[in-house]
Design a protein around this motif. Sequence first.
Motif, PDB file in Angstrom:
ATOM      1  N   THR A 128       0.821  -1.207   0.000  1.00  0.00           N
ATOM      2  CA  THR A 128       0.000   0.000   0.000  1.00  0.00           C
ATOM      3  C   THR A 128       0.858   1.261   0.000  1.00  0.00           C
ATOM      4  O   THR A 128       2.079   1.215   0.212  1.00  0.00           O
ATOM      5  N   LEU A 129       0.206   2.397  -0.195  1.00  0.00           N
ATOM      6  CA  LEU A 129       0.903   3.680  -0.139  1.00  0.00           C
ATOM      7  C   LEU A 129       1.530   3.882   1.241  1.00  0.00           C
ATOM      8  O   LEU A 129       2.649   4.401   1.354  1.00  0.00           O
ATOM      9  N   VAL A 130       0.834   3.476   2.292  1.00  0.00           N
ATOM     10  CA  VAL A 130       1.384   3.619   3.644  1.00  0.00           C
ATOM     11  C   VAL A 130       2.674   2.828   3.799  1.00  0.00           C
ATOM     12  O   VAL A 130       3.643   3.323   4.385  1.00  0.00           O
ATOM     13  N   ASN A 131       2.724   1.611   3.272  1.00  0.00           N
ATOM     14  CA  ASN A 131       3.972   0.833   3.324  1.00  0.00           C
ATOM     15  C   ASN A 131       5.115   1.594   2.659  1.00  0.00           C
ATOM     16  O   ASN A 131       6.240   1.625   3.164  1.00  0.00           O
ATOM     17  N   ALA A 132       4.812   2.211   1.517  1.00  0.00           N
ATOM     18  CA  ALA A 132       5.827   2.980   0.794  1.00  0.00           C
ATOM     19  C   ALA A 132       6.235   4.227   1.576  1.00  0.00           C
ATOM     20  O   ALA A 132       7.425   4.573   1.641  1.00  0.00           O
ATOM     21  N   LEU A 133       5.255   4.901   2.186  1.00  0.00           N
ATOM     22  CA  LEU A 133       5.548   6.110   2.959  1.00  0.00           C
ATOM     23  C   LEU A 133       6.418   5.807   4.176  1.00  0.00           C
ATOM     24  O   LEU A 133       7.309   6.580   4.524  1.00  0.00           O
ATOM     25  N   LEU A 134       6.144   4.683   4.822  1.00  0.00           N
ATOM     26  CA  LEU A 134       6.941   4.306   5.998  1.00  0.00           C
ATOM     27  C   LEU A 134       8.402   4.060   5.638  1.00  0.00           C
ATOM     28  O   LEU A 134       9.297   4.296   6.449  1.00  0.00           O
ATOM     29  N   TYR A 135       8.649   3.594   4.432  1.00  0.00           N
ATOM     30  CA  TYR A 135      10.023   3.397   3.956  1.00  0.00           C
ATOM     31  C   TYR A 135      10.677   4.744   3.654  1.00  0.00           C
ATOM     32  O   TYR A 135      11.855   4.955   3.946  1.00  0.00           O
ATOM     33  N   HIS A 136       9.878   5.653   3.102  1.00  0.00           N
ATOM     34  CA  HIS A 136      10.417   6.941   2.661  1.00  0.00           C
ATOM     35  C   HIS A 136      10.599   7.920   3.814  1.00  0.00           C
ATOM     36  O   HIS A 136      11.566   8.699   3.837  1.00  0.00           O
ATOM     37  N   CYS A 137       9.678   7.916   4.783  1.00  0.00           N
ATOM     38  CA  CYS A 137       9.664   8.933   5.837  1.00  0.00           C
ATOM     39  C   CYS A 137      10.047   8.375   7.197  1.00  0.00           C
ATOM     40  O   CYS A 137       9.627   7.281   7.564  1.00  0.00           O
TER      41      CYS A 137
END
Length: 307
Positions: free
Chosen positions: A111-120
């Motif tokens: 999900t987008l949240v999984n990606a955001l947690l990696y980025h931020c």
Amino acid sequence: MEIEKFVVDYIDEEKRLDMYLSNKLEDMSRSFIQKLIEKGKIKINGDVVQVKRYKVKENDVIEIEIPDAEILNVEPENIPIEIIYEDDDLLIVNKPQGMVVHPAPGNYSGTLVNALLYHCKNLSSINGVIRPGIVHRIDKDTSGLLMVAKNDIAHKSLAAQLKEHSIHRIYIALVHGNIKEEKGTIHAPIGRHPVDRLKMAVVEKNGKDAITHFRVLKRFNNYTLIEARLETGRTHQIRVHMAYINHPLVGDPVYGPKKPKFNLKGQMLHAKTLGFIHPSKGNFMEFQSDLPDYFQKIIRILENKIN
């Protein structure tokens, strides 16, 4: 733990408790509120609620105990995302069609949240462990712009603007049929479908106020390209409203024709414009996103048919 308190006004009398609270606490779903009732976390006039379908009465004093966020069990994933803008308070992300915004039970990856947690390193915690940073959502098969909060102060500011309907949100959609009017407004309440609980519908009973403004951009015989501006932000609002006036979105598997055209994976709906007041700087910011390739390809096909 946080305590919220409400006193019921006469206009809300006889509403179900879970519905009343989901209207007051827009970040919380009715199912989450029902779980709080089951756990004895909600009191009315000092007594723990025993009846799941309790209907509120005028002057009822409602106290809701909001539990602290659980330890995050959603893993960061190195998924490429297109970031349009980023600073210490927020990000603007251009979400592709097919990506789910946040995890749900049984679906905790990709999900987008999984990606955001990696980025931020930091995301706001207001929406709990499943939706960190997520201020608003767009459907899995809707593409386009989303704002993401990095801290709770930014989240509260952006959420307040959403509640006040001051955020500028414009979508581009391709719909079935030829809309005769150049522009129009659909003002019809949206709520859970009375029969199919997986769908939303225009309903008078238990519906939330919903307003969509639309403008015709181009007509292609049996199709119309429109710009839709949201004044409110209900679940599936544009999809439901356009189907309500007999112009469902092309490719919509839920509200459109059963046999989809153009071999599409989902509805042709793109969140093109997003404008808001920056939470800490105080200036108005607006962002634009180009139509994705698949959307532009369908438009070219329709243009060639009328030329």
